[in-house]
Design a protein around this motif. Structure first.
Motif, PDB file in Angstrom:
ATOM      1  N   GLU A 142      66.625  21.686 -13.226  1.00  0.00           N
ATOM      2  CA  GLU A 142      65.429  21.862 -13.651  1.00  0.00           C
ATOM      3  C   GLU A 142      65.261  23.064 -14.809  1.00  0.00           C
ATOM      4  O   GLU A 142      66.230  23.907 -14.942  1.00  0.00           O
ATOM      5  N   PRO A 143      64.262  22.666 -15.605  1.00  0.00           N
ATOM      6  CA  PRO A 143      64.191  23.633 -16.857  1.00  0.00           C
ATOM      7  C   PRO A 143      63.446  25.022 -16.435  1.00  0.00           C
ATOM      8  O   PRO A 143      62.811  25.063 -15.430  1.00  0.00           O
ATOM      9  N   GLY A 144      64.009  26.178 -16.933  1.00  0.00           N
ATOM     10  CA  GLY A 144      63.536  27.493 -16.778  1.00  0.00           C
ATOM     11  C   GLY A 144      62.070  27.760 -17.369  1.00  0.00           C
ATOM     12  O   GLY A 144      61.573  26.888 -18.191  1.00  0.00           O
ATOM     13  N   PRO A 151      62.756  30.817 -19.777  1.00  0.00           N
ATOM     14  CA  PRO A 151      62.251  29.752 -20.522  1.00  0.00           C
ATOM     15  C   PRO A 151      63.525  29.085 -21.528  1.00  0.00           C
ATOM     16  O   PRO A 151      64.063  29.795 -22.165  1.00  0.00           O
ATOM     17  N   GLY A 152      63.259  27.524 -21.296  1.00  0.00           N
ATOM     18  CA  GLY A 152      64.381  26.830 -22.215  1.00  0.00           C
ATOM     19  C   GLY A 152      65.821  26.691 -21.524  1.00  0.00           C
ATOM     20  O   GLY A 152      66.558  26.265 -22.611  1.00  0.00           O
ATOM     21  N   ARG A 153      65.964  27.452 -20.467  1.00  0.00           N
ATOM     22  CA  ARG A 153      67.595  27.549 -20.093  1.00  0.00           C
ATOM     23  C   ARG A 153      67.760  26.739 -18.728  1.00  0.00           C
ATOM     24  O   ARG A 153      66.555  26.722 -17.775  1.00  0.00           O
ATOM     25  N   ASP A 154      68.438  25.677 -18.685  1.00  0.00           N
ATOM     26  CA  ASP A 154      68.576  24.673 -17.434  1.00  0.00           C
ATOM     27  C   ASP A 154      68.844  25.322 -16.106  1.00  0.00           C
ATOM     28  O   ASP A 154      69.759  26.446 -16.101  1.00  0.00           O
ATOM     29  N   LEU A 155      68.363  25.132 -15.035  1.00  0.00           N
ATOM     30  CA  LEU A 155      68.756  25.980 -13.961  1.00  0.00           C
ATOM     31  C   LEU A 155      69.453  24.931 -12.988  1.00  0.00           C
ATOM     32  O   LEU A 155      68.873  23.597 -12.785  1.00  0.00           O
ATOM     33  N   VAL A 156      70.675  25.151 -12.354  1.00  0.00           N
ATOM     34  CA  VAL A 156      71.283  24.183 -11.382  1.00  0.00           C
ATOM     35  C   VAL A 156      70.488  24.467 -10.036  1.00  0.00           C
ATOM     36  O   VAL A 156      70.203  25.399  -9.649  1.00  0.00           O
ATOM     37  N   ILE A 185      69.682  28.027  -9.531  1.00  0.00           N
ATOM     38  CA  ILE A 185      70.584  29.177  -9.824  1.00  0.00           C
ATOM     39  C   ILE A 185      70.728  29.212 -11.507  1.00  0.00           C
ATOM     40  O   ILE A 185      70.876  28.119 -12.086  1.00  0.00           O
ATOM     41  N   ASP A 186      70.438  30.118 -12.170  1.00  0.00           N
ATOM     42  CA  ASP A 186      70.947  30.475 -13.494  1.00  0.00           C
ATOM     43  C   ASP A 186      72.526  30.540 -13.642  1.00  0.00           C
ATOM     44  O   ASP A 186      72.902  31.798 -13.460  1.00  0.00           O
ATOM     45  N   LEU A 223      61.841  33.861  -8.873  1.00  0.00           N
ATOM     46  CA  LEU A 223      62.013  35.052  -9.969  1.00  0.00           C
ATOM     47  C   LEU A 223      62.157  34.640 -11.218  1.00  0.00           C
ATOM     48  O   LEU A 223      62.684  33.399 -11.509  1.00  0.00           O
ATOM     49  N   ALA A 224      62.025  35.756 -12.249  1.00  0.00           N
ATOM     50  CA  ALA A 224      62.133  35.325 -13.784  1.00  0.00           C
ATOM     51  C   ALA A 224      62.569  36.647 -14.517  1.00  0.00           C
ATOM     52  O   ALA A 224      62.406  37.701 -13.990  1.00  0.00           O
ATOM     53  N   ASP A 225      63.422  36.266 -15.534  1.00  0.00           N
ATOM     54  CA  ASP A 225      63.677  37.320 -16.425  1.00  0.00           C
ATOM     55  C   ASP A 225      62.394  37.843 -17.178  1.00  0.00           C
ATOM     56  O   ASP A 225      61.923  37.459 -17.916  1.00  0.00           O
ATOM     57  N   ILE A 226      62.124  39.082 -16.904  1.00  0.00           N
ATOM     58  CA  ILE A 226      60.922  39.371 -17.459  1.00  0.00           C
ATOM     59  C   ILE A 226      61.087  40.268 -18.782  1.00  0.00           C
ATOM     60  O   ILE A 226      60.108  41.088 -19.058  1.00  0.00           O
ATOM     61  N   GLY A 227      62.338  40.465 -19.440  1.00  0.00           N
ATOM     62  CA  GLY A 227      62.756  40.999 -20.474  1.00  0.00           C
ATOM     63  C   GLY A 227      63.662  41.907 -20.197  1.00  0.00           C
ATOM     64  O   GLY A 227      63.766  42.660 -19.088  1.00  0.00           O
TER      65      GLY A 227
END
Length: 298
Positions: A142-144, A151-156, A185-186, A223-227
């Motif tokens: 799924e796309p992040g 954002p823009g990174r595929d997640l398994v 999973i990233d 969860l997300a990468d917030i920077g």
């Protein structure tokens, strides 16, 4: 010999399908991927930066908005809106009095810090159990996004179901024996971006004496990468029913959305944190911002 157009089309379709499914040929098994990801999550859990953020919680009884800040002792939170409306003057004074007790009473701070540690310990035990409690299968990607992963990174995506060989060491892990679901999973950063599960059968705890959770219960955490490489929970859904402690009914449903993460000053005391919350509340009132997040219904 000239090939049939049908053969050409079929060959192109097959090649495209193989390319799209290339993720299914990783260098490690699904379980090994989960184990490596959990290990990485545990290693960085103690190094997390501290943040100021908003929480919007929706239950059967309505919604509440809180500003939360992580201090060096505990997380301090202050209610700023109910059902997307700012507090009345009387409600605001009552809330100020509630949070002030954490400044005035060291015992209250120790109690809250102890509760947070117990919650963190339970979360850690569940994390540690993940590689062994379930059987995993590849299930695509799924796309992040800005709320899940990067954002823009595929997640398994992995599907999971209970491992019949797993023996839960305590009531904390017992729930896992009746759960199935999926995890995102990233693989680049070895981070869990989303995990959700559903109870496909009733699960008892304390040998059924202390209670049980009904079939159909559901949870989701994303969860997300917030920077800056910092990952935080952006949404948490929970819907559970059952019985506990001799016929006490469990009936809980909530959606918690977290947003507007900003770094908190390092070494913040509880008193300083609460003053910061009051300033943030004043800024929200000045900008007429009482419903910072899209409503989510449980």
């Amino acid at each position: 010999m000239k090939r049939s157009p049908l053969v050409v089309v079929f060959s192109c379709v097959l090649l495209n399908a193989l390319a799209a499914r290339a993720w299914e040929l990783p260098s490690q098994s699904p379980t090994d991927l989960v184990r490596a990801t959990v290990q990485h999550e545990l290693e960085i859990a103690q190094r997390g930066a501290k943040f100021l953020f908003l929480e919007h919680k929706v239950t059967q009884n309505g919604s509440q908005t809180r500003i939360i800040v992580e201090t060096r002792e505990m997380m301090a939170g202050m209610l700023v809106a109910v059902n997307d409306q700012p507090l009345s003057p009387d409600q605001r004074q009552a809330e100020y009095a509630r949070v002030q007790r954490f400044v005035d009473d060291p015992g209250e701070r120790r109690k809250r810090a102890r509760q947070e540690k117990e919650d963190a310990d339970r979360t850690k035990r569940i994390m540690v159990a993940l590689p062994d409690a379930f059987l995993y299968q590849w299930d695509g990607t799924e796309p992040g996004s800005d709320k899940v992963g990067t954002p823009g990174r595929d997640l398994v995506r992995l599907k999971f179901s209970p491992n019949p060989k797993y023996s839960p060491p305590s009531n904390v892990e017992q729930t896992l024996t009746g759960m199935q679901g999926s995890v995102l999973i990233d693989t680049a950063d070895h981070r869990i971006a989303k995990i959700e599960g559903t109870l496909f059968k009733e699960v008892g705890f304390g040998w059924g004496i202390l209670g049980h959770l009904d079939r159909g219960g559901h949870f989701m955490v994303q969860l997300a990468d917030i920077g800056g490489g910092n990952w935080e929970v952006t949404q948490m859904d929970l819907a559970l029913t059952g019985k506990a402690l001799f016929f006490k009914t469990i009936n809980f449903s909530s959606v918690n959305v977290f947003s507007d993460f900003r770094p908190a000053p390092s070494g913040l005391s509880v008193a300083e944190g609460i003053e910061l919350l009051k300033k943030e509340e004043a800024a929200m009132l000045a900008s007429n911002r009482h419903a910072p997040l899209d409503d989510q219904k449980p």
